[in-house]
Design a protein around this motif. Structure first.
Motif, short mmCIF file in Angstrom:
data_model
loop_
_atom_site.label_atom_id
_atom_site.label_comp_id
_atom_site.label_asym_id
_atom_site.label_seq_id
_atom_site.Cartn_x
_atom_site.Cartn_y
_atom_site.Cartn_z
N UNK A 13 0.80 -1.09 0.06
CA UNK A 13 0.16 -0.07 0.07
C UNK A 13 0.90 1.48 -0.05
N UNK A 14 1.90 1.26 0.82
CA UNK A 14 2.95 2.43 0.86
C UNK A 14 3.36 2.68 -0.52
N UNK A 15 3.93 1.69 -1.23
CA UNK A 15 4.60 1.88 -2.54
C UNK A 15 3.57 2.48 -3.55
N UNK A 16 2.37 1.68 -3.63
CA UNK A 16 1.35 2.26 -4.38
C UNK A 16 0.83 3.66 -4.17
N UNK A 17 0.68 4.04 -2.86
CA UNK A 17 0.45 5.41 -2.60
C UNK A 17 1.45 6.31 -3.06
N UNK A 25 6.94 14.30 -8.95
CA UNK A 25 8.01 15.15 -8.50
C UNK A 25 9.51 14.63 -8.95
N UNK A 26 9.25 13.79 -9.93
CA UNK A 26 10.37 13.14 -10.59
C UNK A 26 11.41 12.73 -9.56
N UNK A 27 11.02 11.83 -8.56
CA UNK A 27 11.74 11.21 -7.58
C UNK A 27 11.85 9.60 -7.60
N UNK A 28 12.83 9.02 -7.46
CA UNK A 28 13.01 7.87 -7.80
C UNK A 28 13.03 7.18 -6.38
N UNK A 44 18.62 -1.50 -5.95
CA UNK A 44 17.48 -1.82 -7.07
C UNK A 44 16.61 -0.69 -6.87
N UNK A 45 16.14 -0.09 -8.23
CA UNK A 45 15.27 1.18 -8.32
C UNK A 45 13.90 0.39 -8.55
N UNK A 46 12.94 1.09 -7.96
CA UNK A 46 11.50 0.76 -8.20
C UNK A 46 11.18 1.03 -9.38
N UNK A 47 10.39 0.03 -9.92
CA UNK A 47 9.61 0.18 -11.36
C UNK A 47 8.30 0.02 -11.20
N UNK A 48 7.16 0.76 -11.53
CA UNK A 48 5.94 0.59 -11.41
C UNK A 48 5.32 -0.92 -11.70
N UNK A 49 5.88 -1.60 -12.77
CA UNK A 49 5.67 -2.66 -13.40
C UNK A 49 5.93 -4.01 -12.51
N UNK A 50 6.92 -3.71 -11.84
CA UNK A 50 7.44 -4.78 -10.90
C UNK A 50 7.38 -4.53 -9.34
N UNK A 51 6.26 -3.92 -8.95
CA UNK A 51 6.10 -3.69 -7.47
C UNK A 51 6.09 -4.88 -6.84
N UNK A 52 5.59 -5.89 -7.04
CA UNK A 52 5.66 -7.07 -6.16
C UNK A 52 7.03 -7.52 -5.96
N UNK A 53 7.98 -7.34 -7.14
CA UNK A 53 9.30 -7.73 -6.92
C UNK A 53 10.05 -6.86 -5.76
N UNK A 54 9.77 -5.67 -5.95
CA UNK A 54 10.38 -4.67 -4.98
C UNK A 54 9.95 -4.86 -3.39
N UNK A 55 8.46 -5.00 -3.29
CA UNK A 55 7.96 -5.30 -2.13
C UNK A 55 8.49 -6.68 -1.50
N UNK A 56 8.89 -7.65 -2.38
CA UNK A 56 9.69 -8.69 -1.81
C UNK A 56 10.83 -8.59 -1.12
N UNK A 57 11.66 -7.23 -1.40
CA UNK A 57 12.92 -7.02 -0.70
C UNK A 57 12.66 -6.96 0.47
N UNK A 58 11.57 -6.51 1.00
CA UNK A 58 11.22 -6.30 2.57
C UNK A 58 11.22 -7.81 3.55
N UNK A 59 10.91 -8.76 2.58
CA UNK A 59 11.16 -9.84 3.12
C UNK A 59 12.41 -10.75 3.22
#
Length: 182
Positions: A13-17, A25-28, A44-59
């Protein structure tokens, strides 16, 4: 003086929001992962198409933190060797810790504006992000502590408790400390 903002919510939810605010704001957003015991890092840079991959880093047990930046990161090799905040001006960045979640607990997401004199772009982004997060339906402010949260049955624990020099599981370590205080 660092400017903190603490929120407890699922990281997806945090990433989506935060995504739409990042775009405007052109922030990465980048995750910092430790690769080995010597402290080598991977970013690793956040890409909107790979939100599940980025969220998996937290595990991932090697997850350290993540950060928002308006600084153009081009030399990833130097970052991997020395770390992000060693080379990049903190006036362009917001450090973020926490975000892990299990069936028992949810770790606070703690954002920190490091610079006393942040650049206007990152400062504007930080204000807008806080404003957008506070508008989430059901979000509440803790009456005694300085954080916002989405209601949960889980125990809300401090951000980055896993880095407190323990060999125990970060969650067990933090929960045992909370029980000993009661």
């Amino acid at each position: 003086m660092a400017i903190y903002f603490n929120i407890s919510m699922p990281v997806m939810d945090f990433l989506t929001e935060s995504h739409k605010t990042m775009l405007s704001h052109e922030v990465k957003l980048y995750a910092e992962i430790f690769v080995d015991a010597q402290g080598e890092r991977q970013y690793s840079a956040f890409e909107s198409k790979e939100i599940e991959l980025f969220a998996s880093y937290f595990d991932d047990t090697a997850y350290n933190s993540f950060f928002f930046s308006c600084y153009p990161i081009q030399d990833i090799k130097r970052l991997n060797e020395f770390g992000y905040f060693f080379h990049v001006a903190s006036s362009d960045s917001i450090e973020v810790n926490g975000g892990r979640e299990t069936d028992k607990s949810r770790e606070l997401i703690q954002m920190r504006m490091i610079s006393k004199n942040p650049n206007k772009q990152i400062q504007s982004f930080y204000r807008a992000l806080q404003r957008d997060l506070k508008k989430i339906s059901g979000l509440q402010k803790h009456p005694q502590k300085n954080y916002f949260y989405l209601p949960t049955e889980k125990i809300i624990i401090p951000a980055n408790s896993h880095s407190q020099h323990t060999r125990d599981n970060w969650e067990d370590f933090c929960l045992s400390r909370m029980e000993s205080v009661k």
